[in-house]
Scaffold this active site. Structure first.
Site, PDB file in Angstrom:
ATOM      1  N   GLY A 278       0.833  -1.197   0.000  1.00  0.00           N
ATOM      2  CA  GLY A 278       0.000   0.000   0.000  1.00  0.00           C
ATOM      3  C   GLY A 278       0.865   1.244   0.000  1.00  0.00           C
ATOM      4  O   GLY A 278       1.937   1.270  -0.599  1.00  0.00           O
ATOM      5  N   GLY A 279       0.401   2.270   0.719  1.00  0.00           N
ATOM      6  CA  GLY A 279       1.122   3.542   0.757  1.00  0.00           C
ATOM      7  C   GLY A 279       2.546   3.404   1.262  1.00  0.00           C
ATOM      8  O   GLY A 279       3.416   4.191   0.890  1.00  0.00           O
TER       9      GLY A 279
ATOM     10  N   GLY B  21      20.737  10.528 -32.739  1.00  0.00           N
ATOM     11  CA  GLY B  21      20.372  11.113 -31.447  1.00  0.00           C
ATOM     12  C   GLY B  21      20.869  10.275 -30.289  1.00  0.00           C
ATOM     13  O   GLY B  21      21.192  10.798 -29.218  1.00  0.00           O
ATOM     14  N   ALA B  22      20.956   8.975 -30.508  1.00  0.00           N
ATOM     15  CA  ALA B  22      21.416   8.094 -29.438  1.00  0.00           C
ATOM     16  C   ALA B  22      22.890   8.361 -29.134  1.00  0.00           C
ATOM     17  O   ALA B  22      23.334   8.245 -27.994  1.00  0.00           O
ATOM     18  CB  ALA B  22      21.201   6.639 -29.824  1.00  0.00           C
TER      19      ALA B  22
END
Lengths: 139, 517
Positions: B172-173, B407-408
């Site tokens: 959970g949290g 771009g890589a």
């Protein structure tokens, strides 16, 4: 216009004073509350996305793209089959190289995730495969 | 006058209760399962006898819903300071035998106090998690406690290294405290981490799923990428944490624990020349390159099982601590994809915070093409890498081993992204794209008009490749510091690290940049 004499430190000066409108001078300065004109700004919203929801283009299913089973070896990326290192009926061990895919100017070796017998090889060398396509079935 | 016997006895009795934790039977039960107690975990983590406990006498504050006469020793969490490799480290350990390790307000306060202490004194912060979750009897006070811990996790982020070790449930949290820390180590069995468990998923969606599929160390290490290390058992988890600490400074204003060798060796390693295959299409295992570059092959790989197409981790090169980011051509052709970008961007930022020089090893053919990548947001994810590299002010040294395309190439810490030194091997290929692709755009008309278009295209592609499939074109434009033999790399990196170690770079002051998340 009024002529006045003003004496400063014993020295007198003659000054001309112009009386402006009485009311303007005398009236207490009550500044009218400055209310900015209400700017009715039209809300700026993003253009609606075309009515039909954008769905992933359906890629024509690769021939014999059977749903993958637990023993299937899947292509980790889209590419072209270079070769198979095994054939149907071969026994393979876990981690054994079973195929080679070419993608992005590189060969990617494909290894068996589990040991077993090769039951099917649904694609052939030279075929293009999508990411996740079954290359070799092992049972 | 000696202290009264009664006072001594009272203290001894109180201590006995504290050490008895949730009761002898519960402790024995754990032992039978092969699990360490919360206290044993801390004792095993720290050097013997160095643990200084904070708040041993703290008690549960909640007294309602059946807790009126319940005593929770230490309120279910042991907190304090101990030493690792002679350096002080703050740590807490949740005690599952006490109220299921549940988090009440005092439990939370003890953790918060320790966090404040670690931030103030600039020491690493370790959390050993083993808790059933919020103490429901304390209601919103327990919930507030989580919030207070999260807040301090964020305050500490970028100040001191934070490591979470999961040795039991974390659900959970509660998962967000580990998630906000720098690294998560999980034991292979017995630890689970999830927001909604199988029952909740079943009830809400009808889908049947096992705990292993959503909450196990294996799932988080290989699929979700939520965790960084999988441990065989509790001892191994503590060992990983200690090893990790051996590469990082105590806080962001200190240097990492460099141990420079007294002399700098420029010895040649001829074996390195044989790693990159002659066939440009043949992959190689970049881990073999790393093993030869670093001291004793000692490389602590982070997120080994996630986005295997990029390898990240720490090592020392002739004693200097480095963070290594390397393309792995053996997996997915070494392309950059969404997961690889996320993994490396976070690692780069960690290194930058803690003054760890970055060594980047490049063999990248590009970003991974595909519908899933484009629609999954490779643009914003890939941008994280560019952002992280450009924003990093630590020494940045790049070695282009082979492919460096488009771009890589830029994303792998090119000179333009602020690399301080860029070395290339003679096998390096630096170009905006591959030969065939380039000529099909550049010479579209010429190829179409040629009597043998295919032959013409091939000729032109070969010409393009000759120009760009070598490091000399890039070197002629001074994009590269030098072209070196693979065999020289270890010596040259060692020298480069020493001469960039004093690097200081000032940037315009700002709250923080806006990394594309």
């Amino acid at each position: 216009m009024k002529k006045l004499r003003v004496t400063v430190e014993g020295k007198s000066y003659e000054v001309l004073v112009e009386m402006l409108d009485d009311s303007q001078v005398a009236a207490p300065v009550v500044s009218a509350p400055v209310v900015a004109a209400p700017v009715v700004s039209a809300p700026v919203v993003s253009a609606p996305v075309v009515s039909a929801p954008v769905v992933a283009p359906v890629v024509a299913p690769a021939p014999k793209a059977a749903p993958s089973g637990p023993g299937d070896v899947l292509s980790p990326l889209a590419g072209k089959v270079v070769s198979f290192e095994v054939k149907v009926g071969d026994k393979v061990t876990e981690g054994q190289q079973v195929a080679t895919i070419e993608a992005m100017k590189m060969n990617t070796y494909i290894y068996a995730a589990s040991a077993g017998t090769v039951t099917a090889i649904p694609v052939a060398p030279g075929d293009g495969v999508n990411e996740g396509a079954v290359l070799v079935s092992i049972a | 006058m000696p202290i009264s016997a009664q006072l001594v006895k009272t203290l001894e009795e109180k201590r006995k209760v504290i050490l008895n934790a949730g009761g002898a039977d519960k402790l024995a039960d754990r032992k039978k399962k092969g699990l360490m107690s919360a206290r044993e975990r801390l004792e095993a983590f720290f050097e013997p006898g160095t643990f200084m406990e904070f708040g041993a006498h703290a008690q549960n504050q909640g007294r309602e819903f059946g807790l009126a006469d319940k005593q929770f020793p230490c309120d279910g969490v042991i907190t304090g300071i101990g030493y690792v490799d002679g350096r002080p480290v703050a740590a807490y350990s949740q005690d599952f035998t006490v109220g299921g390790g549940s988090l009440g307000s005092m439990h939370a306060k003890k953790i918060c106090d320790l966090q404040d202490y670690a931030i103030k004194t600039g020491m690493p912060f370790i959390g050993i998690n083993d808790s059933g979750g919020a103490r429901i009897q304390e209601g919103d006070a327990a919930l507030a406690g989580y919030g207070q811990i999260f807040f301090r996790n964020v305050l500490a982020s970028g100040v001191v290294p934070q490591i979470s070790i999961l040795m039991g449930p974390c659900a959970g949290g509660a998962v967000y405290s580990p998630a906000l820390t720098d690294f998560i180590i999980m034991t292979k069995s017995n630890a689970q981490m999830f927001i909604c468990g199988p029952e909740v998923i079943k009830a809400a969606t009808g889908q049947t799923v096992t705990m292993d599929e959503i909450g196990s160390a294996a799932a988080h290490a290989s699929v979700s990428g939520n965790i960084h290390f999988v441990a065989e058992d509790e001892k191994h988890a503590l060992q990983i944490a200690r090893k990790l600490l051996s590469f990082v400074p105590a806080n962001n204003v200190q240097d990492p624990p460099h141990r420079p060798t007294p002399t700098l060796s420029l010895d040649i390693d001829p074996g390195m020349n044989d790693i990159v295959p002659e066939d440009p299409k043949a992959p190689f295992d970049v881990l073999k390159v790393i093993a030869r570059l670093v001291d004793g092959g000692d490389f602590l790989e982070v997120q080994r099982d996630f986005a295997k197409n990029i390898v990240v981790g720490w090592a020392r090169i002739q004693g200097i601590v480095v963070g290594i980011i390397a393309n792995q051509p053996a997996v997915k052709a070494g392309t950059l994809d969404i997961d690889a970008s996320d993994k490396s961007a976070r690692f780069i930022r960690f290194c930058n915070i803690f003054n760890i020089p970055i060594v980047t090893l490049v063999d990248v053919p590009g970003f991974l093409p595909g519908i899933a990548q484009e629609r999954g947001g490779i643009i914003r994810h890939g941008a994280k890498m560019l952002f992280a590299y450009a924003a990093a002010t630590v020494p940045k040294i790049t070695v282009i081993m082979r492919k460096a395309y488009g771009g890589a190439y830029l994303a792998m810490c090119s000179a333009d992204l602020g690399a301080d030194l860029v070395f290339a091997w003679p096998t390096a290929e630096i170009a905006v794209m591959g030969g065939e692709g380039a000529v099909s755009i550049l010479f579209k008309r010429e190829i179409a008009a040629a009597s043998e278009p295919k032959k013409k295209a091939k000729e032109l592609a070969a010409e393009y490749r000759e120009k760009f499939a070598a490091p000399y074109e890039a070197a002629s434009k001074a994009f590269i510091t030098d072209i070196i033999m693979p065999s020289q790399t270890r010596g040259i990196l060692a020298m480069a690290l020493r001469n960039t170690l004093a690097k200081r770079e000032s940037r315009p002051p700002k709250k923080h940049g806006n990394i594309p998340l």
